[in-house]
Structures are given as C-alpha cells and as structure tokens.
Design a protein around this motif. Structure first.
Motif, PDB file in Angstrom:
ATOM      1  N   ASN A 106      66.042 -23.029 -53.181  1.00  0.00           N
ATOM      2  CA  ASN A 106      64.857 -23.995 -53.063  1.00  0.00           C
ATOM      3  C   ASN A 106      63.667 -23.405 -52.209  1.00  0.00           C
ATOM      4  OD1 ASN A 106      65.640 -24.061 -50.358  1.00  0.00           O
ATOM      5  ND2 ASN A 106      66.797 -25.783 -50.427  1.00  0.00           N
ATOM      6  N   ALA A 107      63.468 -22.274 -51.773  1.00  0.00           N
ATOM      7  CA  ALA A 107      62.400 -21.784 -50.891  1.00  0.00           C
ATOM      8  C   ALA A 107      61.211 -22.086 -51.675  1.00  0.00           C
ATOM      9  CB  ALA A 107      62.781 -20.336 -50.497  1.00  0.00           C
ATOM     10  N   GLY A 108      60.876 -21.779 -52.855  1.00  0.00           N
ATOM     11  CA  GLY A 108      59.733 -22.190 -53.349  1.00  0.00           C
ATOM     12  C   GLY A 108      59.248 -23.566 -53.494  1.00  0.00           C
ATOM     13  N   PHE A 109      60.304 -24.452 -53.267  1.00  0.00           N
ATOM     14  CA  PHE A 109      59.836 -25.899 -53.228  1.00  0.00           C
ATOM     15  C   PHE A 109      59.374 -26.013 -51.862  1.00  0.00           C
ATOM     16  CE2 PHE A 109      61.058 -30.103 -51.691  1.00  0.00           C
ATOM     17  CZ  PHE A 109      60.441 -30.899 -52.308  1.00  0.00           C
ATOM     18  N   TRP A 110      59.933 -25.654 -50.692  1.00  0.00           N
ATOM     19  CA  TRP A 110      59.282 -25.884 -49.415  1.00  0.00           C
ATOM     20  C   TRP A 110      58.229 -24.881 -49.139  1.00  0.00           C
ATOM     21  CZ3 TRP A 110      60.830 -29.933 -47.206  1.00  0.00           C
ATOM     22  CH2 TRP A 110      61.857 -30.564 -47.638  1.00  0.00           C
ATOM     23  N   GLU A 111      57.954 -23.899 -49.835  1.00  0.00           N
ATOM     24  CA  GLU A 111      56.705 -23.199 -49.565  1.00  0.00           C
ATOM     25  C   GLU A 111      55.514 -24.024 -50.376  1.00  0.00           C
ATOM     26  OE1 GLU A 111      57.492 -19.384 -51.497  1.00  0.00           O
ATOM     27  OE2 GLU A 111      58.853 -18.776 -50.030  1.00  0.00           O
ATOM     28  N   GLY A 112      56.084 -24.720 -51.233  1.00  0.00           N
ATOM     29  CA  GLY A 112      54.875 -25.546 -52.194  1.00  0.00           C
ATOM     30  C   GLY A 112      54.563 -26.664 -51.025  1.00  0.00           C
ATOM     31  N   VAL A 113      55.634 -27.577 -50.422  1.00  0.00           N
ATOM     32  CA  VAL A 113      55.205 -28.470 -49.792  1.00  0.00           C
ATOM     33  C   VAL A 113      54.336 -28.203 -48.340  1.00  0.00           C
ATOM     34  CG1 VAL A 113      56.614 -30.048 -48.089  1.00  0.00           C
ATOM     35  CG2 VAL A 113      57.256 -29.791 -50.313  1.00  0.00           C
ATOM     36  N   VAL A 172      55.688 -26.511 -62.316  1.00  0.00           N
ATOM     37  CA  VAL A 172      54.499 -27.313 -62.600  1.00  0.00           C
ATOM     38  C   VAL A 172      54.236 -28.111 -61.365  1.00  0.00           C
ATOM     39  CG1 VAL A 172      54.813 -27.095 -65.127  1.00  0.00           C
ATOM     40  CG2 VAL A 172      55.891 -29.138 -63.469  1.00  0.00           C
ATOM     41  N   GLU A 173      53.071 -28.202 -60.987  1.00  0.00           N
ATOM     42  CA  GLU A 173      52.899 -29.051 -59.941  1.00  0.00           C
ATOM     43  C   GLU A 173      52.684 -30.723 -60.210  1.00  0.00           C
ATOM     44  OE1 GLU A 173      49.499 -29.672 -56.322  1.00  0.00           O
ATOM     45  OE2 GLU A 173      49.389 -27.978 -57.962  1.00  0.00           O
ATOM     46  N   ALA A 174      53.444 -31.377 -59.556  1.00  0.00           N
ATOM     47  CA  ALA A 174      53.385 -32.836 -59.979  1.00  0.00           C
ATOM     48  C   ALA A 174      52.341 -33.535 -59.470  1.00  0.00           C
ATOM     49  CB  ALA A 174      54.649 -33.429 -59.250  1.00  0.00           C
ATOM     50  N   SER A 175      52.163 -34.606 -60.209  1.00  0.00           N
ATOM     51  CA  SER A 175      50.856 -35.373 -59.860  1.00  0.00           C
ATOM     52  C   SER A 175      50.950 -36.152 -58.620  1.00  0.00           C
ATOM     53  CB  SER A 175      50.660 -36.463 -60.943  1.00  0.00           C
ATOM     54  OG  SER A 175      51.476 -37.571 -60.996  1.00  0.00           O
ATOM     55  N   GLY A 176      52.237 -36.352 -58.201  1.00  0.00           N
ATOM     56  CA  GLY A 176      52.707 -37.120 -56.807  1.00  0.00           C
ATOM     57  C   GLY A 176      52.689 -38.668 -57.168  1.00  0.00           C
ATOM     58  N   ALA A 177      52.467 -38.862 -58.306  1.00  0.00           N
ATOM     59  CA  ALA A 177      52.834 -40.567 -58.585  1.00  0.00           C
ATOM     60  C   ALA A 177      54.456 -40.642 -58.829  1.00  0.00           C
ATOM     61  CB  ALA A 177      51.904 -40.939 -59.791  1.00  0.00           C
ATOM     62  N   GLY A 178      54.900 -41.911 -58.568  1.00  0.00           N
ATOM     63  CA  GLY A 178      56.097 -42.309 -59.013  1.00  0.00           C
ATOM     64  C   GLY A 178      56.328 -43.697 -58.910  1.00  0.00           C
TER      65      GLY A 178
END
Length: 316
Positions: free
Chosen positions: A182-189, A224-230
């Motif tokens: 999951n390192a890539g997720f937290w690098e993105g955050v 892919v980068e999420a739009s952030g909407a949910g």
C-alpha cells in the motif's frame, strides 16, 4: 521491574521455541457460508470463491483457527507463563504491533484445519514511546492433513508504561501501517492525490491496495486518480475516552469524539473507510454526498497527511 534487565531477558529467552498450542483443531471445517459472509463484508466478488471448485480467500487463514469464547483444546501453559512473567516484571500493558501471513496451499470447503503455535522469539528489552518492554512473536502453522497450508506470525509489545515527568509536547498521532502493498497509496496521499489501483489486464479498479487483482488474478497494475467525490455507503459512530493526539489536533472539533467513520463509495465505484467531517456525527446519513479533503497533522515526528471526507456544501 523486579529483575535486572539481563537476568529477566535470560528467563524470557528460555520460552523461545516452546509450544503455545499443539494439534489444535479448527472449530468448523472450511465452509461456503463463512466464505460468503467474508466476501460480502469485503466486497469481494471474485468467482474463484463460489461454485463447486471454490477456494477460500487466502486472507481468511486465521479465521479457521479462531477459538471463540470456549477456546481450543491443545493450548499449553507456556504462553500464559511468559505473559505472567512479564506482568510480574512490570510489563503490564500490551499492544499488537504487526502480523504476517504466508499462503502455501489453497483451502477449500470441507477441509479440516489443524494448527500448532510456537513462541518464536522474544526481543531484547526495547525502549519505545509507549514504555520499555519486550516484543514477543508467535508463529502459527496451519495444516490440512500433512500439508502446510500457511503460516501466521503475530507480534506484540508487552511493556511497562512510561511514567516519569516529560516535557510538554503535542501527542503523537497514530500512523497508518505502510507496507510494500500500500506504499503507493500513502505516497499519493502525501501529494494530496487519491490513487486507486487498476488491473492492467481486466482494468478492474480495487481498494484497498492488493498485490494482485481479485477479479482475474493478474499481478500487474497501474493507478488512476480518483475525482474525490463519493457518497456515504455506511457508517458507525465512534465513542471512546479522550485521546490527546486527537483532542490537541488542529482539527479537534471533528476528531475529539464522538465522531463518524464512514464507508465511502467513490464515484469510481470502489469503497474506502475514513472520517466523515463537516457535520455533527448525529447528522451523518447513508447516501450523503461527500468529497475528499486532505488534512495535515503536525507532531514531533513531522507532518502526517490523511484523507477525510467532507459533506458537500449545501448538504449539511
């Protein structure tokens, strides 16, 4: 602590290699109903877990060894003796630190699981921010017949809580567990980007991050980068005693509790868990529209960026 550190460690080391459980039998054979409940809870629709040739999700390994309230026959006194020895030495607190699983053979409905547990290691005395104590690692070997199906290592810190006078400082906020998957997720955050894994073969999106696709099994992926909407798919309201890392936060109004933790369904179709902010906890409802917001928390270890979901303006 009652003994000197070197003497105590010698006594603790004597437990390395001792059995904590021998020839324990799973309460139930591997079965389709439990697999179904697990997959529904995880949102995992992989067809490999259904039908006459079904296998159990590998991450269910520990589920088949759970003892419930009645426990298992086959447990020895070694682990309890070790914990008592640490309690008597002043290490009265415990925290789980990490676990590791290795999968060697798929489990299928009807398999009868047996397992042995050994006290694998006891560390030298360690001083942490929680206090001074010892890391204890146990290893469980899970078998079907003579076949080793997998191993599960579980590590705890048994420690004496820090007590002396300490200089005033902002409490350390707990960090997420970051690993190779999951390192890539937290690098993105950290860069204020909400990244979703995507299988490069079948193009299925997935969250949380995994080493392989849970639809087709392909190990290759991109993001892919999420739009952030949910929207709020489900939620719980957390009640707990005040914790300084949250009550001293720059965002204490949202984090001091009670507070809402939501299962957010992103516009892209995957779901993730995070705080729902921007409205009182008792105003959160299923279906409420939200948008990701990145918050930075500062403490003595530096900046920590976390994604939360704010109720869309006008919906509060």
């Amino acid at each position: 602590m009652s003994d000197g550190p070197d003497e105590l460690w010698k006594r603790l080391k004597a437990y390395e290699g001792q059995a904590a459980a021998v020839a324990c039998v799973g309460k139930d054979p591997v079965n389709a109903p439990m697999i179904r409940h697990w997959c529904e809870a995880m949102g995992d629709a992989n067809p490999a877990y259904e039908g006459p040739d079904a296998v159990a999700p590998a991450t269910m390994l520990q589920a088949w060894t759970m003892g419930g309230l009645s426990g298992h026959e086959g447990r020895t006194a070694a682990f309890d003796e070790l914990m008592t020895l640490l309690d008597e030495a002043g290490c009265t607190s415990v925290v789980a630190t990490d676990s590791e699983q290795e999968y060697l053979r798929p489990l299928r409905p009807g398999d009868e699981v047996t397992f042995d547990t050994v006290i694998e290691s006891v560390s030298e005395r360690k001083t942490t921010k929680l206090g001074t104590g010892y890391f204890v690692t146990t290893r469980m070997d899970v078998r079907v017949g003579e076949d080793l199906a997998g191993t599960h290592r579980f590590r705890i810190l048994k420690y004496a809580p820090s007590r002396g006078k300490q200089k005033a400082r902002r409490a350390r906020r707990p960090r997420p567990v970051v690993n190779r998957d999951n390192a890539g997720f937290w690098e993105g955050v950290a860069r204020h980007r909400l990244l979703i894994q995507r299988c490069t073969d079948c193009r299925t999106l997935r969250h949380p991050w995994l080493p392989g696709c849970n639809s087709c099994g392909c190990p290759e992926w991109d993001t892919v980068e999420a739009s952030g909407a949910g929207t709020v798919y489900s939620y719980v309201v957390m009640h707990h005693p005040p914790f300084p890392a949250f009550t001293e936060s720059d965002h204490a109004a949202d984090a001091a509790g009670p507070y809402a933790v939501g299962l957010i369904e992103l516009a892209e179709g995957v779901r993730m868990v995070s705080n729902v902010v921007g409205v009182p906890y008792d105003k959160v409802r299923i279906g409420l529209p939200v948008r990701v917001e990145f918050r930075t928390h500062e403490d003595e270890e530096g900046a920590l960026v976390l994604p939360v979901f704010r109720v869309t303006e006008g919906e509060a």
